[in-house]
Design an enzyme around this catalytic site. Sequence first.
Site, PDB file in Angstrom:
ATOM      1  N   GLU A   1      -0.218  -4.910  11.944  1.00 32.11           N
ATOM      2  CA  GLU A   1       0.701  -4.552  10.866  1.00 32.11           C
ATOM      3  C   GLU A   1       2.129  -4.921  11.277  1.00 32.11           C
ATOM      4  OE1 GLU A   1      -0.243  -0.809   8.432  1.00 32.11           O
ATOM      5  OE2 GLU A   1       1.530  -0.243   9.573  1.00 32.11           O
TER       6      GLU A   1
ATOM      7  N   HIS B   1       0.848  -1.196   0.000  1.00 31.15           N
ATOM      8  CA  HIS B   1       0.000   0.000   0.000  1.00 31.15           C
ATOM      9  C   HIS B   1       0.876   1.236   0.000  1.00 31.15           C
ATOM     10  CE1 HIS B   1      -0.254   0.277   4.746  1.00 31.15           C
ATOM     11  NE2 HIS B   1       0.959   0.419   4.289  1.00 31.15           N
TER      12      HIS B   1
ATOM     13  N   HIS C   1       4.940   0.135  -0.343  1.00 29.73           N
ATOM     14  CA  HIS C   1       5.720  -0.741   0.531  1.00 29.73           C
ATOM     15  C   HIS C   1       4.759  -1.799   1.047  1.00 29.73           C
ATOM     16  CE1 HIS C   1       3.859   2.192   3.210  1.00 29.73           C
ATOM     17  NE2 HIS C   1       3.849   1.228   4.120  1.00 29.73           N
TER      18      HIS C   1
ATOM     19  N   HIS D   1       3.460  -4.975   3.952  1.00 31.75           N
ATOM     20  CA  HIS D   1       3.374  -5.472   5.324  1.00 31.75           C
ATOM     21  C   HIS D   1       2.889  -6.911   5.317  1.00 31.75           C
ATOM     22  CE1 HIS D   1       3.858  -1.536   7.176  1.00 31.75           C
ATOM     23  NE2 HIS D   1       3.007  -1.062   6.289  1.00 31.75           N
TER      24      HIS D   1
ATOM     25  N   CYS E   1       5.525   6.539   4.387  1.00 35.22           N
ATOM     26  CA  CYS E   1       4.380   5.826   3.800  1.00 35.22           C
ATOM     27  C   CYS E   1       3.821   6.551   2.586  1.00 35.22           C
ATOM     28  CB  CYS E   1       3.291   5.630   4.849  1.00 35.22           C
ATOM     29  SG  CYS E   1       3.756   4.508   6.175  1.00 35.22           S
TER      30      CYS E   1
ATOM     31  N   ASP F   1      -4.059 -11.363  -0.293  1.00 39.20           N
ATOM     32  CA  ASP F   1      -2.641 -11.733  -0.269  1.00 39.20           C
ATOM     33  C   ASP F   1      -1.960 -11.342  -1.575  1.00 39.20           C
ATOM     34  OD1 ASP F   1      -0.466 -12.862   1.152  1.00 39.20           O
ATOM     35  OD2 ASP F   1      -0.601 -14.674  -0.081  1.00 39.20           O
ATOM     36  N   HIS F   2      -0.832 -10.628  -1.433  1.00 38.06           N
ATOM     37  CA  HIS F   2      -0.036 -10.189  -2.584  1.00 38.06           C
ATOM     38  C   HIS F   2      -0.808  -9.278  -3.526  1.00 38.06           C
ATOM     39  CE1 HIS F   2       2.585 -13.227  -0.924  1.00 38.06           C
ATOM     40  NE2 HIS F   2       3.565 -12.723  -1.660  1.00 38.06           N
TER      41      HIS F   2
HETATM   42 ZN   LIG Z   1       2.529   0.696   5.514  1.00 38.50          ZN
END
Ligand SMILES: [Zn+2]
Length: 144
Positions: free
Chosen positions: A126, A14, A39, A41, A33, A79-80
């Site tokens: 996170e 995100h 990036h 998580h 961010c 996911d992904h």
């Molecule tokens: Zn983040």
Amino acid sequence: VITVTTSVSFSAAHDYRREEWSDDKNRAVFGLCANPEGHGHNYRVLVTVSGPVDLETGMVINFDQLHPLLISCVTAELDHVYLNRQIPFFASRIPTLENVALYLWQRLSPEIAALGVTLTRIRVYEHDDLFVDYDGFLGETAAA
Ligand SMILES: [Zn+2]
């Protein structure tokens, strides 16, 4: 009330940016961010449900019913993925941990109700030291 909690995980990308803001304002508010390249998580989602204990099974819900639902509605869908770009909910909302919890509540609440139990809490991690809890009340109108 007895609650039952199980968890699933997903890894997603995100970024936190408001397009109507300047790069400087995005960086000032969101820090690293705001990087438009994004990036990732490794999220962990704890889903808590509640209901009466069934007299025959002794269970609130059978794990074999709940866990596959979470795999299909959370892991398989998130996911992904790049949350901002691939999940319509985040086209108009920054995918903060708070908004991920709101999204998961909207996604899971009707599915879990169909199993005959009540979604009571969503907890999303996170990092080990950062999580949010959502109980379906605060912020519900903001999520609409
Ligand atoms: Zn983040």
